[in-house]
Design a protein around this motif. Sequence first.
Motif, mmCIF file in Angstrom:
data_model
loop_
_atom_site.group_PDB
_atom_site.id
_atom_site.type_symbol
_atom_site.label_atom_id
_atom_site.label_comp_id
_atom_site.label_asym_id
_atom_site.label_seq_id
_atom_site.Cartn_x
_atom_site.Cartn_y
_atom_site.Cartn_z
ATOM 1 N N ILE A 115 41.049 -6.629 52.623
ATOM 2 C CA ILE A 115 41.089 -5.901 53.878
ATOM 3 C C ILE A 115 42.146 -4.809 53.869
ATOM 4 O O ILE A 115 41.944 -3.711 54.414
ATOM 5 N N PHE A 116 43.274 -5.052 53.193
ATOM 6 C CA PHE A 116 44.336 -4.053 53.162
ATOM 7 C C PHE A 116 43.943 -2.867 52.282
ATOM 8 O O PHE A 116 44.220 -1.703 52.621
ATOM 9 N N ILE A 117 43.280 -3.153 51.154
ATOM 10 C CA ILE A 117 42.841 -2.066 50.272
ATOM 11 C C ILE A 117 41.752 -1.240 50.948
ATOM 12 O O ILE A 117 41.725 -0.006 50.859
ATOM 13 N N VAL A 118 40.834 -1.900 51.648
ATOM 14 C CA VAL A 118 39.770 -1.172 52.352
ATOM 15 C C VAL A 118 40.365 -0.284 53.433
ATOM 16 O O VAL A 118 39.958 0.876 53.621
ATOM 17 N N LYS A 119 41.336 -0.820 54.175
ATOM 18 C CA LYS A 119 41.968 -0.042 55.239
ATOM 19 C C LYS A 119 42.702 1.167 54.674
ATOM 20 O O LYS A 119 42.611 2.287 55.226
ATOM 21 N N ASP A 120 43.403 0.983 53.572
ATOM 22 C CA ASP A 120 44.106 2.100 52.939
ATOM 23 C C ASP A 120 43.129 3.153 52.452
ATOM 24 O O ASP A 120 43.373 4.366 52.592
ATOM 25 N N ARG A 121 42.003 2.706 51.878
ATOM 26 C CA ARG A 121 41.014 3.667 51.397
ATOM 27 C C ARG A 121 40.410 4.481 52.538
ATOM 28 O O ARG A 121 40.213 5.701 52.419
ATOM 29 N N LEU A 122 40.135 3.809 53.662
ATOM 30 C CA LEU A 122 39.575 4.522 54.812
ATOM 31 C C LEU A 122 40.565 5.544 55.372
ATOM 32 O O LEU A 122 40.180 6.663 55.744
#
Length: 361
Positions: free
Chosen positions: A174-181
């Motif tokens: 979830i943290f990597i997805v949020k950073d990518r977005l």
Amino acid sequence: MGCNSSKRIDVAVDVYRPPPSSIAVFDVNGIQEPWLMVEHDASEEENEKTSHVPNPLLEKLNTLETTDAPHSWEEVSKVLENLKPTAVPAALSPKKDTAPPPPPPAASIKKQGFHTLEELEEKLSPKPNQTELKKPGPIKTQKKEFKKLEDRVVTESRTESKTELVVKPLKQNIFIVKDRLEREQEGKAAIYDKLMSLKRDPLAQFEEKCPPGGGNSVVLYTTSLRGVRKTFDDCCRVKTILEGHRVVFDERDVSLHGGFLGELKELLGEEATVPRLFVKGRYLGAAEQVVEINESGKLGRILSYAGVDRGVGRQACEGCGGARFVPCLDCGGSCKVVIGDTKERCGKCNENGLVHCPACL
């Protein structure tokens, strides 16, 4: 010597007797070797063992062995057949005093081995319960039962998968997805700003200060005096940048004409220094700001958007050679003219006795 009154004392004399462990008493022949004792015991045990062959058979076999002539197999078999009725002698019959052990129940007796492949398969294959055995029904009913079984297996697998811990890949964190977005949004915003900056007026971010006659041109205030080395170097640097873009600019040298210095002070104040650049009525800044804008690439876009003239400009003038001023033709640069018997100030030239070049005006 002795007196008459003394009594006779008999003293017992001890005879030397060697100890039992002495060599004189020890009898070597009386010791038996242990390995001979073991062999003797083994032979006795073998003799004491009773054979499972009846005594009549043993006697017959012994008689056959004692004869010198070899016997054929047929003769031996005939002798054995004659002895069959007497194979169970009275000596082997159970005694009345000792009762034989009771035989094990039939249920507990199990076959330990197998002789054919069929017996092996029967032994390995589980025996189904008689209650579960059913006659095979028609094909349709069998298909329905198979589907029911398949659905039950699927539901069980789903319930097991829900209970088990699901390990997600690192990309789905979830943290990597949020950073990518967030990075994608920032990238889109940067691209949008870049596109909008190309559409917008690049001069709109600069202060609006228009020098006299510089509303549609590039005006640069410089000096040709080398009294202050840094000031002269900054002026040369800005001129070189504009010449690199091949822009026609109006160079206003404050050392040649005092009116230019007055114009600059009116625009920027009494403490204004050179060089100062203006593009179509917008103030771009001093030497440091112009160099920074040029290195970032904004100066080229500004000049392109402004649509200024390109070329050599006044540098190709044959009259002044790009200096923009020439000596006054009336006073010859002395700033004085003789009218009658009096000397008066020349009204055509400036304080330096210079006038604008008539060829490049």
